[in-house]
Motif scaffolding. Sequence first.
Motif: not given
Length: 598
Positions: A342-365
Amino acid sequence: MKHLKHQDLVAAFPYRDMRPGQAKALSLVSKVIGETDRNLILEAPTGVGKTAVGFSFLRTLENSGEGPLFYIVPNKTLVEQIKALHPSVRVAYGRSEHPCLYFPDQELTANEIPCSLLQDCAHRVDQETGETHERGAEKCPYLWHKYQAKVQGGIIVCTTAFYLFTQLFSREFKRPAGLVVDEAHRIASTIRSCLSYEITDWHLSRAIEFLDGIESPEVKHLDRFRKLMVRIVRGKTKSAAATLLEDHEIRELMDILMKIDSERMRDRIVAAIKKGAIDVKEKRDVLRRVEALVYDLGRYYRSFEFALPSAERHPLNYTFAASRKELADNQRVQYWLTIKAYYVAPLIRKLLSPRTLAYSATIGDPDIFGYETGIKGAFHSLESEFPKDRTRIFLPTDTPNLAVKERKKGEPARVIRRLVRAVIALKRKEVRSLVIVVSERERQQFLGISAEEGLDVISYGNGTPARIAALRFKEGEGDALLGTCANYGEGIDLPKGLAEAIFVLRPGYPSPMDPATQFEERRFGSMRWRLWNWRIMIEAMQARGRNIRNERDRGVTFFISQQFRRVVFAAMPKYLEESYRGQQTLDQCIKEAKELLL
Ligand code: SF4
């Protein structure tokens, strides 16, 4: 880390002409990622050309000798699209996309074979040297492809699932020097679905039978686990279809799992294969399942562990039980457990690079986006470059509130009939529509009423997959395409007048019967509404974007249920506000839509 200079980003830009949004995005990349080493989160509407921005970012790093560099997307279709746009990137696909050479007389893919148990495979490619297990043998296409991706570097485009498994579980690539997360609003749900496991009575029984045949000592623990699981599921599903497990039940299951030595189990199978005691060809299917079980046992244990609260954190996962009272002829599974991340945020953080560009047409808040995905950093919303006078977003005043507790008798059938008639009115002006509902029941109601009113609707079902139905509609069949939000809410593009009108019946708030809802209620209390509203906002904005894919497209979207009043305007990026109409009746909205689309 080397500096990421603006002029280098511009030099790496793949096209001669740069749009204003792309220029703005590149200067943000150099300022935010290049100068401050923070992640950059971009809300970039369709038409900005964000793929070229991500490409320039990674190509700049590649030009300065950095790597590995990854561009990740939710699915294979998008991998192919990126490759078509930028042929110099390298794509990396999973096992299901490569043939297996082990049985030359069978056409199998690399995910259909118990590969890790077949240590003698001549085609196996050593991931350090690139040599085959047997000198001169043809190289295993999957392993060779992966080896090349590792040694040849460049920009690797792959699915989020491939990235997750090779980065986090098999740790085959170094931490990336640069990462682009495309369709970033979907990363949490994609990872959740990768990390969901089903443990069934039938599969356990088959594995036990097989392991008994090779006298594996682990059988007794596995059998105890199966019996306990069946007992728990039986007890829990007497009165409800699917129910969350209690902490003490999870602990009991973990106690048994802890006793199973999966390494020993695996060694025993490999030895039996080596001795010729197992006919691999005949037992391929059961071996494949046992192989998965050997790997998954450790994950079950960790997932159960994460389903329990600890002194430092709330539960990150949940487990629920489900069963069938009777088995139909083609059914084998009667009792099963589902473990969901369910709460996968800590796991995703481990997958990120020190240089991460994330984008989408819909980010919202961006705060909720950060909570849900773990991706935090500088946030910027770019303006759409499409003319605003070619689109409208309607929320009529005289449509009902379709919330289960609010809806009146006769709904949603009554409003669906009005929708069918609205679609017919537009069809008379040569305007075709996409209709998005939430439940299968609503889809059936729409189909039934359309038949009565004489509307030609294309939808899936009766052996026609959703993808094929959409293709037929795109080729010109039917006046409306109908589907649930899960099928057509995003990922389907209907530009160039294919469906200039979109009707969205109601927001898909989670069902109270769903174990995920029960978990979120327990976990967040009333705060869950903030999260649910964010998801609904993203869904609404994704649905709206289906028919406007370039600056020449025109398109209108009707949000029908009054539930949308809480979220649609709030979800809208600033540049869309002047296209919003929230004070007109449905008839007035249809009239304005006709005038705009003629
Ligand atoms: S290593 Fe051998 S068994 Fe495994 S997928 Fe490749 S060809 Fe098939």
